[in-house]
Design a protein around this motif. Structure first.
Motif, PDB file in Angstrom:
ATOM      1  N   HIS A  35      50.426  47.156  33.608  1.00  0.00           N
ATOM      2  CA  HIS A  35      51.064  45.913  34.054  1.00  0.00           C
ATOM      3  C   HIS A  35      50.161  44.702  33.832  1.00  0.00           C
ATOM      4  O   HIS A  35      50.151  43.774  34.649  1.00  0.00           O
ATOM      5  CB  HIS A  35      51.466  45.999  35.524  1.00  0.00           C
ATOM      6  CG  HIS A  35      52.348  47.166  35.842  1.00  0.00           C
ATOM      7  ND1 HIS A  35      53.619  47.297  35.338  1.00  0.00           N
ATOM      8  CD2 HIS A  35      52.121  48.276  36.591  1.00  0.00           C
ATOM      9  CE1 HIS A  35      54.151  48.427  35.768  1.00  0.00           C
ATOM     10  NE2 HIS A  35      53.259  49.041  36.525  1.00  0.00           N
ATOM     11  N   GLY A  36      49.365  44.713  32.764  1.00  0.00           N
ATOM     12  CA  GLY A  36      48.496  43.584  32.457  1.00  0.00           C
ATOM     13  C   GLY A  36      47.245  43.488  33.299  1.00  0.00           C
ATOM     14  O   GLY A  36      46.530  42.489  33.250  1.00  0.00           O
ATOM     15  N   MET A  37      46.983  44.524  34.097  1.00  0.00           N
ATOM     16  CA  MET A  37      45.794  44.543  34.949  1.00  0.00           C
ATOM     17  C   MET A  37      44.927  45.738  34.570  1.00  0.00           C
ATOM     18  O   MET A  37      45.417  46.727  34.025  1.00  0.00           O
ATOM     19  CB  MET A  37      46.193  44.646  36.425  1.00  0.00           C
ATOM     20  CG  MET A  37      46.987  43.456  36.905  1.00  0.00           C
ATOM     21  SD  MET A  37      47.429  43.573  38.648  1.00  0.00           S
ATOM     22  CE  MET A  37      48.747  44.786  38.561  1.00  0.00           C
ATOM     23  N   LEU A  38      43.650  45.639  34.877  1.00  0.00           N
ATOM     24  CA  LEU A  38      42.720  46.723  34.608  1.00  0.00           C
ATOM     25  C   LEU A  38      42.416  47.494  35.877  1.00  0.00           C
ATOM     26  O   LEU A  38      42.402  46.933  36.969  1.00  0.00           O
ATOM     27  CB  LEU A  38      41.397  46.172  34.052  1.00  0.00           C
ATOM     28  CG  LEU A  38      41.478  45.326  32.795  1.00  0.00           C
ATOM     29  CD1 LEU A  38      40.083  44.822  32.426  1.00  0.00           C
ATOM     30  CD2 LEU A  38      42.102  46.101  31.649  1.00  0.00           C
ATOM     31  N   GLN A  39      42.175  48.782  35.709  1.00  0.00           N
ATOM     32  CA  GLN A  39      41.680  49.618  36.797  1.00  0.00           C
ATOM     33  C   GLN A  39      40.340  50.175  36.335  1.00  0.00           C
ATOM     34  O   GLN A  39      40.286  50.957  35.383  1.00  0.00           O
ATOM     35  CB  GLN A  39      42.627  50.781  37.122  1.00  0.00           C
ATOM     36  CG  GLN A  39      43.999  50.353  37.593  1.00  0.00           C
ATOM     37  CD  GLN A  39      44.951  50.099  36.436  1.00  0.00           C
ATOM     38  OE1 GLN A  39      44.879  50.729  35.391  1.00  0.00           O
ATOM     39  NE2 GLN A  39      45.834  49.145  36.610  1.00  0.00           N
ATOM     40  N   LEU A  40      39.282  49.736  37.003  1.00  0.00           N
ATOM     41  CA  LEU A  40      37.952  50.245  36.706  1.00  0.00           C
ATOM     42  C   LEU A  40      37.754  51.494  37.552  1.00  0.00           C
ATOM     43  O   LEU A  40      37.800  51.427  38.774  1.00  0.00           O
ATOM     44  CB  LEU A  40      36.878  49.210  37.050  1.00  0.00           C
ATOM     45  CG  LEU A  40      37.071  47.792  36.514  1.00  0.00           C
ATOM     46  CD1 LEU A  40      35.918  46.897  36.954  1.00  0.00           C
ATOM     47  CD2 LEU A  40      37.207  47.803  35.011  1.00  0.00           C
ATOM     48  N   LEU A  49      40.391  46.955  40.997  1.00  0.00           N
ATOM     49  CA  LEU A  49      41.434  46.218  40.296  1.00  0.00           C
ATOM     50  C   LEU A  49      40.875  44.922  39.711  1.00  0.00           C
ATOM     51  O   LEU A  49      40.199  44.160  40.399  1.00  0.00           O
ATOM     52  CB  LEU A  49      42.576  45.882  41.262  1.00  0.00           C
ATOM     53  CG  LEU A  49      43.731  45.081  40.684  1.00  0.00           C
ATOM     54  CD1 LEU A  49      44.462  45.892  39.627  1.00  0.00           C
ATOM     55  CD2 LEU A  49      44.675  44.665  41.795  1.00  0.00           C
ATOM     56  N   VAL A  50      41.164  44.693  38.446  1.00  0.00           N
ATOM     57  CA  VAL A  50      40.802  43.445  37.770  1.00  0.00           C
ATOM     58  C   VAL A  50      42.105  42.855  37.254  1.00  0.00           C
ATOM     59  O   VAL A  50      42.789  43.479  36.447  1.00  0.00           O
ATOM     60  CB  VAL A  50      39.804  43.697  36.620  1.00  0.00           C
ATOM     61  CG1 VAL A  50      39.493  42.397  35.899  1.00  0.00           C
ATOM     62  CG2 VAL A  50      38.531  44.350  37.154  1.00  0.00           C
TER      63      VAL A  50
END
Length: 126
Positions: A35-40, A49-50
């Motif tokens: 969904h356009g977000m990063l999960q580190l 969440l980024v």
């Protein structure tokens, strides 16, 4: 390198693809994208969440901490990968490691200008 670190937080960036490249290639983290977000994904099992933010303003405080067993070795390795450590005071050595009161710590920024750190923690496996 930092894959097993027990990182924590969630924060915004101004350029998700550039952030993904940095966190994947430079820091060696397992990074998912949805969904356009990063999960580190960190070694502690946490997911940080980024998320994108059009009017992103970099945090002036540390948003993500990476406990490491050997801060000097990690600082040297990150430096070879192009990371520049911030210099905030005279208690920091040539690597950028703060050697004043408290734990050994060194600060650096992600491509969006957010402050991150590596922090000495002899109880880690990284």
């Amino acid at each position: 390198m930092l894959h097993d670190s027990k990182a924590f937080s969630g924060f915004s960036v101004d350029d998700v693809p550039r952030a993904k490249e940095f966190y994947t290639t430079t820091l060696g983290l397992d990074v998912g994208e949805e969904h356009g977000m990063l999960q580190l994904r960190t070694g502690s099992g946490n997911t940080v969440l980024v998320y994108p933010k059009d009017n992103h303003v970099p945090a002036e405080y540390t948003v993500l901490n990476f406990p490491v067993a050997d801060i000097e070795a990690v600082a040297r390795e990150l430096t070879t990968l192009g990371v520049t450590f911030e210099k905030y005071n005279d208690d920091q050595d040539e690597l950028g490691i703060y050697r004043g009161q408290g734990p050994l710590i060194a600060w650096f920024k992600d491509p969006a200008g957010n402050v991150l750190s590596i922090i000495q923690d002899s109880g880690t496996g990284s």
